[in-house]
Motif scaffolding. Sequence first.
Motif, PDB file in Angstrom:
ATOM      1  N   ASN A  72       0.837  -1.192   0.000  1.00 24.01           N
ATOM      2  CA  ASN A  72       0.000   0.000   0.000  1.00 24.01           C
ATOM      3  C   ASN A  72       0.875   1.247   0.000  1.00 24.01           C
ATOM      4  N   ILE A  74       0.020   4.970   0.222  1.00 23.13           N
ATOM      5  CA  ILE A  74      -1.094   5.873   0.510  1.00 23.13           C
ATOM      6  C   ILE A  74      -0.567   7.301   0.606  1.00 23.13           C
ATOM      7  N   LEU A  97      -7.497  10.949   1.578  1.00 20.37           N
ATOM      8  CA  LEU A  97      -6.660   9.810   1.212  1.00 20.37           C
ATOM      9  C   LEU A  97      -6.761   9.520  -0.275  1.00 20.37           C
ATOM     10  N   ASN A  99      -4.518   6.849  -3.391  1.00 21.36           N
ATOM     11  CA  ASN A  99      -3.463   5.864  -3.626  1.00 21.36           C
ATOM     12  C   ASN A  99      -2.471   6.348  -4.661  1.00 21.36           C
ATOM     13  N   VAL A 227      -5.697   6.197   9.019  1.00 26.18           N
ATOM     14  CA  VAL A 227      -5.669   5.277   7.877  1.00 26.18           C
ATOM     15  C   VAL A 227      -6.029   3.865   8.310  1.00 26.18           C
ATOM     16  N   ILE A 239       3.168   5.753   3.756  1.00 22.64           N
ATOM     17  CA  ILE A 239       2.187   6.838   3.776  1.00 22.64           C
ATOM     18  C   ILE A 239       2.954   8.146   3.599  1.00 22.64           C
TER      19      ILE A 239
END
Length: 282
Positions: A72, A74, A97, A99, A227, A239
């Motif tokens: 992930n 983010i 948020l 991606n 998150v 992140i």
Amino acid sequence: MKLVRFGAPGAERPGILDKDGAIRDISGVIPDLAGEHLSPVALARLRGLDLASLPKAPDGVRLGPPIAGTHNFIAIGLNYADHAKETGQEIPAEPILFNKASTSICGPNDDVMYPRNSRHLDWECEIAFVIGARARYVEAKDWANYIAGYCICNDVSERVFQSKRAGQWVKGKSGETFGPIGPWLVTPDEVADPDNLAMSLDVNGVRKQTGSTSTMIFKIPELLAYVTQFMVLTPGDIITTGTPPGVGTARNPKEFLKAGDVMELKIEGLGTQRQKVVEFKL
């Protein structure tokens, strides 16, 4: 500790900086800076190594992204009060948020490549944090159990793809090479105050962004907690936390990157990145 991965793309080895700034090869100790090797216990073991006994990496070796195994990636939008102001948007009530594809990740000094059919490439200097342990419904006060370290991220953005192609930011954020990470993963014990770090980004030697993590709206422990209310994060996940003012699309007139431009990003204590912009290539 300042942890690195070095070598050709796809064949990087894990390393650690010694007291003189030389890279020491730790591939004989761990296979990579990924998964369980990012946990607090694993990092404590690395901290106890006799670095002088480890082989040095070759001089001038390429630096890859300092972590592997990212599932992930983010990003947080409009997370700096002064950046929200320059874009004319309201302070978000909750973190925004979106991606970035994990395939956008590249080394801190690798070329940034224009995607096909694009001419609106922009820069964003950001501090990112990396997950070191499986994280679900984390409380902000427990952040130290989950964060392996901090690094610089250039959240490269294609603004037409981001804002004019049906409203999905991920389209403008996920291009190949749109996520330079590094040069180092700096463990939390070496970052005294992540909420007060100077940041800058230059294009061709001209300062475009000057800021500080002190103007972040939602701080890193809050973002981790937030998150993980919506998804499980695993070791190696990234992140990236937003950018200060000075992005090209907010300038008057707007400025966008062109092939041959060179970006240089700095965050206090986290090192320097340098990327050249190039045309699309297979």
